[in-house]
Design an enzyme around this catalytic site. Structure first.
Site, PDB file in Angstrom:
ATOM      1  N   HIS A   1      -7.129  -4.529   9.933  1.00 43.61           N
ATOM      2  CA  HIS A   1      -6.822  -4.438   8.529  1.00 43.61           C
ATOM      3  C   HIS A   1      -5.521  -5.227   8.213  1.00 43.61           C
ATOM      4  O   HIS A   1      -4.729  -5.458   8.894  1.00 43.61           O
ATOM      5  CB  HIS A   1      -6.643  -2.913   8.051  1.00 43.61           C
ATOM      6  CG  HIS A   1      -5.631  -2.147   8.524  1.00 43.61           C
ATOM      7  ND1 HIS A   1      -5.707  -1.057   8.750  1.00 43.61           N
ATOM      8  CD2 HIS A   1      -4.325  -2.464   8.746  1.00 43.61           C
ATOM      9  CE1 HIS A   1      -4.501  -0.313   9.204  1.00 43.61           C
ATOM     10  NE2 HIS A   1      -3.607  -1.229   9.375  1.00 43.61           N
TER      11      HIS A   1
ATOM     12  N   GLU B   1      -9.569  -2.028   5.149  1.00 44.89           N
ATOM     13  CA  GLU B   1     -10.124  -1.490   6.375  1.00 44.89           C
ATOM     14  C   GLU B   1     -11.495  -2.503   6.446  1.00 44.89           C
ATOM     15  O   GLU B   1     -12.005  -2.892   5.461  1.00 44.89           O
ATOM     16  CB  GLU B   1     -10.523   0.048   6.031  1.00 44.89           C
ATOM     17  CG  GLU B   1      -9.100   0.794   6.176  1.00 44.89           C
ATOM     18  CD  GLU B   1      -8.542   0.867   7.520  1.00 44.89           C
ATOM     19  OE1 GLU B   1      -8.537   0.108   8.415  1.00 44.89           O
ATOM     20  OE2 GLU B   1      -7.714   1.817   7.665  1.00 44.89           O
TER      21      GLU B   1
ATOM     22  N   ASP C   1      -7.489  -2.487  14.027  1.00 49.00           N
ATOM     23  CA  ASP C   1      -9.028  -2.639  13.507  1.00 49.00           C
ATOM     24  C   ASP C   1      -8.997  -4.058  12.686  1.00 49.00           C
ATOM     25  O   ASP C   1      -9.981  -4.327  12.011  1.00 49.00           O
ATOM     26  CB  ASP C   1      -9.130  -1.604  12.617  1.00 49.00           C
ATOM     27  CG  ASP C   1      -8.739  -1.287  11.378  1.00 49.00           C
ATOM     28  OD1 ASP C   1      -7.678  -1.996  11.214  1.00 49.00           O
ATOM     29  OD2 ASP C   1      -9.073  -0.278  10.522  1.00 49.00           O
TER      30      ASP C   1
ATOM     31  N   ASP D   1       0.803  -1.246   0.101  1.00 52.28           N
ATOM     32  CA  ASP D   1      -0.014  -0.031   0.134  1.00 52.28           C
ATOM     33  C   ASP D   1       0.863   1.225  -0.055  1.00 52.28           C
ATOM     34  O   ASP D   1       1.953   1.061   0.139  1.00 52.28           O
ATOM     35  CB  ASP D   1      -0.949  -0.069   1.191  1.00 52.28           C
ATOM     36  CG  ASP D   1      -0.181  -0.174   2.617  1.00 52.28           C
ATOM     37  OD1 ASP D   1       1.050  -0.634   2.505  1.00 52.28           O
ATOM     38  OD2 ASP D   1      -0.994  -0.718   3.648  1.00 52.28           O
TER      39      ASP D   1
HETATM   40  P1  PGA Z   1       2.275  -1.421  12.613  1.00 50.69           P
HETATM   41  O1  PGA Z   1       0.987  -1.410  11.660  1.00 50.69           O
HETATM   42  O2  PGA Z   1       3.307  -2.560  12.310  1.00 50.69           O
HETATM   43  O3  PGA Z   1       2.792  -0.040  12.844  1.00 50.69           O
HETATM   44  O4  PGA Z   1       1.674  -1.946  14.065  1.00 50.69           O
HETATM   45  C1  PGA Z   1       0.711  -2.716  11.292  1.00 50.69           C
HETATM   46  C2  PGA Z   1      -0.411  -2.349  10.351  1.00 50.69           C
HETATM   47  O5  PGA Z   1      -1.222  -1.244  10.334  1.00 50.69           O
HETATM   48  O6  PGA Z   1      -0.528  -3.342   9.546  1.00 50.69           O
END
Ligand code: PGA
Length: 236
Positions: free
Chosen positions: A138, A143, A136, A67
């Site tokens: 994702h 999302e 959440d 992404d």
């Molecule tokens: P993080 O993010 O590694 O910064 O916890 C994980 C994600 O949002 O996929």
């Protein structure tokens, strides 16, 4: 699914790096599906150390990232292209031309999504997809939604994602409100999935995703339907 619990971030990073390195050793022109965020930083460091030591060679490896924020380009410190260059690509012997991140500054974002899906297909799909998990649920920036979105798409970020990612920006207002993300088709078509997660704060959502109902409201739950998933979790 293989679920591996380890004692700390270091061990998680080391194990994940070994699994990715094995893929590169097995197939020198393999396609790595890569992720950003704080979770994979240690994995990228371990892989860079192995490359430095001459244990793995990335010269023929190709990559596609999950992404990118809409509106941030490579010059922006918070863009995922910059993150990948700084944390991984500049530290290994990969050909930068073989690395791919969606272009969040494309004039036509829908066309960019189509281009990205066609690109992944032309590469023969992803051999191993590294994933983190958002609070959440994702994966990439898929999302919670009323349906699983299959193709690369332009997505509005959840409030919880904006809050979670605000730590990387001067203020929450600076966090882009939308992003381009690989969809579920390219992720689920990956031959192997490697999910890494650390910290008590990720435990509940991880358990929900891996052992709860498969639902687009918990996007990572779709991984229950994939035949080759390894999850490495460190509570620390
Ligand atoms: P993080 O993010 O590694 O910064 O916890 C994980 C994600 O949002 O996929």
């Amino acid at each position: 699914m293989r679920f591996i619990t380890v004692k700390n971030y270091e061990e998680m990073s080391k194990k994940a790096a070994i699994i990715i390195a094995a893929e590169v050793l097995k197939k020198e022109d393999c396609v790595l599906g890569l992720a950003t965020g704080s979770t994979p930083v240690g994995t990228y460091s371990r892989l860079a150390e192995m490359c430095d030591a001459g244990e793995i060679d990335f010269s023929k490896t190709r990559s596609v990232n999950l992404d990118e924020y809409v509106g941030l380009d490579v010059e922006n410190d918070q863009s995922y292209r910059k993150f990948m260059n700084v944390n991984f690509f500049n530290k290994i012997n990969i050909d930068i031309n073989n690395t791919n991140v969606p272009n969040g500054c494309a004039e036509d974002l829908n066309k960019e999504c189509e281009r990205y899906d066609a690109l992944i297909e032309s590469m023969g799909g992803v051999d191993i997809q590294l994933l983190g998990i958002g609070v959440d649920g994702h994966i990439g920036f898929n999302e919670p939604d009323s349906e699983f979105v299959m193709g690369t798409h332009h997505v509005t970020l959840d409030e919880s994602t904006i809050q979670a990612n605000a730590r990387f920006f001067d203020s929450e207002n600076d966090v882009p409100r939308s992003a381009l993300t690989m969809g579920m088709k390219a992720i689920m078509n990956a031959k192997q999935i490697l999910m890494i997660a650390n910290g008590k704060g990720k435990k509940d959502i991880l358990m929900k995703a891996l052992y709860g109902p498969v639902t687009p409201e918990v996007p990572a739950s779709i991984l229950q339907l994939h035949p080759n998933v390894t999850v490495i979790y460190s509570e620390e």
